[in-house]
Design a protein around this motif. Structure first.
Motif, PDB file in Angstrom:
ATOM      1  N   GLN A 219      27.864 -36.388  84.307  1.00  0.00           N
ATOM      2  CA  GLN A 219      28.553 -35.112  84.505  1.00  0.00           C
ATOM      3  C   GLN A 219      28.555 -34.752  85.983  1.00  0.00           C
ATOM      4  OE1 GLN A 219      26.701 -32.049  82.100  1.00  0.00           O
ATOM      5  NE2 GLN A 219      28.061 -32.474  80.360  1.00  0.00           N
ATOM      6  N   GLU A 221      28.360 -31.167  87.973  1.00  0.00           N
ATOM      7  CA  GLU A 221      28.189 -29.727  87.849  1.00  0.00           C
ATOM      8  C   GLU A 221      28.656 -29.066  89.133  1.00  0.00           C
ATOM      9  OE1 GLU A 221      26.862 -28.847  85.030  1.00  0.00           O
ATOM     10  OE2 GLU A 221      26.772 -26.674  85.348  1.00  0.00           O
ATOM     11  N   CYS A 294      34.131 -24.091  82.320  1.00  0.00           N
ATOM     12  CA  CYS A 294      33.770 -23.277  83.479  1.00  0.00           C
ATOM     13  C   CYS A 294      33.572 -21.822  83.071  1.00  0.00           C
ATOM     14  CB  CYS A 294      34.861 -23.363  84.540  1.00  0.00           C
ATOM     15  SG  CYS A 294      36.437 -22.700  83.982  1.00  0.00           S
ATOM     16  N   GLY A 318      31.587 -27.562  84.782  1.00  0.00           N
ATOM     17  CA  GLY A 318      30.972 -28.855  84.489  1.00  0.00           C
ATOM     18  C   GLY A 318      32.017 -29.787  83.913  1.00  0.00           C
TER      19      GLY A 318
HETATM   20  N1  DAH Z   1      27.185 -28.092  80.651  1.00  0.00           N
HETATM   21  C1  DAH Z   1      28.404 -27.988  79.875  1.00  0.00           C
HETATM   22  C2  DAH Z   1      28.447 -29.095  78.841  1.00  0.00           C
HETATM   23  O1  DAH Z   1      27.734 -30.055  78.979  1.00  0.00           O
HETATM   24  C3  DAH Z   1      29.587 -28.063  80.767  1.00  0.00           C
HETATM   25  C4  DAH Z   1      29.758 -26.798  81.511  1.00  0.00           C
HETATM   26  C5  DAH Z   1      30.578 -25.811  81.059  1.00  0.00           C
HETATM   27  C6  DAH Z   1      29.098 -26.591  82.707  1.00  0.00           C
HETATM   28  C7  DAH Z   1      30.749 -24.619  81.726  1.00  0.00           C
HETATM   29  C8  DAH Z   1      29.249 -25.394  83.407  1.00  0.00           C
HETATM   30  C9  DAH Z   1      30.096 -24.429  82.887  1.00  0.00           C
HETATM   31  O2  DAH Z   1      28.646 -25.144  84.528  1.00  0.00           O
HETATM   32  O3  DAH Z   1      30.241 -23.277  83.581  1.00  0.00           O
HETATM   33  O4  DAH Z   1      29.169 -29.007  77.919  1.00  0.00           O
END
Ligand code: DAH
Length: 348
Positions: A219, A221, A294, A318
């Motif tokens: 990922q 971030e 996001c 992310g």
């Molecule tokens: N961590 C989330 C996931 O693994 C992805 C994510 C979504 C990260 C929104 C973020 C965010 O920082 O604001 O599904």
């Protein structure tokens, strides 16, 4: 034997030695046998020396004559030795040249150069884009505390969102991180705003392997925190980045969504760059391709990290790296990234 006989005998000995030496020297095949012969003829206990020792039995007046013969023979043998040594040396050189001959007209062997993995290539491209916009790159641990991975991100122990991110637990409180979001918390704990970072890295989930799942994936971030950061900043920043990644004419769409650590939250789609919204195989008939999640950083998350939500605000996002690359190159099976089949890798 009388003295005349003696003289004749020595002369004969010298003559015999000359013949023998000439024959033997021609036969030599290497430097060592040549040296052996030198010792055998001219050495202190050598054959010529033995003959010379008999000279004292000669009459006075014969001695210089025989002596001259002997000296001539010595000179002759010495010359033969040197000539033969030169010959041997030349033959050896010639042979070595023949053996080591290279044909400079033969086509060369091209060295096969590998290249970076498609995931690394895409990641460097994305890093460049963010660095150009003033972001720092930070990393965090893959073995993470439950607190950073879930708790501080507003996902307490009984939160249902944990169900979709089951992972490998080392202890009740230590696990393999399921997302790169914990790096948000670690960064905010250490650094006062303004914060502008991205954090790429490996994440883990206990998913079975199939075309779209892997227990290990990557990922990226993102986090921006400062005074007066609004949802417009989030939209503007992400649109700019997506256009850099997929081309300036990309159409971007924000859809409401839910994440525990952002409020409000959204998912971002890019209009399918293959069919331009018509619907095709790449976008599975949708016309849109989902890129990332996001939202505005939840006030609780800011508070958890010691940042006053009354003073500061921020946005986060992310995205899954594999997914981005799969979309970009119409790759339909994630396993290809990890199997290291060069027929696949060579295409990038
Ligand atoms: N961590 C989330 C996931 O693994 C992805 C994510 C979504 C990260 C929104 C973020 C965010 O920082 O604001 O599904």
């Amino acid at each position: 034997m009388n003295q005349k006989g003696m003289t004749r005998m020595i002369k004969e000995d010298l003559e015999n030695l000359r013949k023998k030496a000439e024959g033997e020297l021609k036969e030599t095949k290497d430097k060592q046998s040549l040296e052996n012969l030198r010792i055998q003829y001219l050495g202190k206990k050598g054959e010529l020396t033995a003959i010379l020792k008999q000279m004292r039995n000669l009459p006075e007046k014969e001695r210089p004559v025989i002596g001259q013969h002997a000296n001539e023979l010595r000179a002759l043998i010495e010359k033969e030795l040197t000539d033969r040594a030169t010959e041997l040396h030349e033959a050896e050189t010639a042979q070595r040249l023949k053996r080591e001959k290279i044909d400079v007209t033969l086509p060369g062997k091209r060295r096969v150069l590998g290249h970076r993995h498609p995931l690394s290539l895409e990641l460097s491209e994305i890093k460049e884009i963010f660095i150009g916009m003033g972001f720092d790159i930070v990393s965090g641990p893959e073995v993470e505390y439950d607190y950073y991975n879930f708790e501080a991100l507003n996902m307490p122990k009984d939160h249902p969102a944990r169900d979709t991110q089951d992972t490998f637990y080392i202890t009740d409180n230590i696990l393999l991180r399921t997302q790169t979001s914990p790096v948000q918390v670690r960064t905010m704990e250490k650094q006062k705003p303004p914060i502008r970072i991205i954090s790429p890295g490996r994440v883990y989930r206990s998913d079975a392997v199939d075309a779209t799942h892997s227990p290990l994936f990557h990922q990226i971030e993102g986090l921006v925190v400062d005074k007066d950061i609004t949802f417009s900043n989030l939209k503007g920043t992400l649109e700019t980045i997506i256009k850099r990644m997929y081309g300036e004419d990309s159409v971007v769409r924000f859809r409401p969504h839910h994440f525990p650590f952002t409020e409000p939250s959204a998912e971002v789609d890019v209009q399918c760059f293959h069919c331009h919204g018509e619907g095709c195989r790449l976008c599975k008939g949708e016309g849109w391709i989902e890129l990332l999640g996001c939202g505005m950083v939840h006030p609780k998350v800011l508070t958890n990290c010691g940042i006053d939500p009354e003073e500061y605000s921020g946005f986060a996002f992310g995205m899954g790296l594999e997914r981005l690359v799969m979309r970009k190159y119409s790759i339909d099976d994630m396993r290809l990234f990890y199997e290291n089949d060069v027929r696949f890798l060579n295409q990038f």
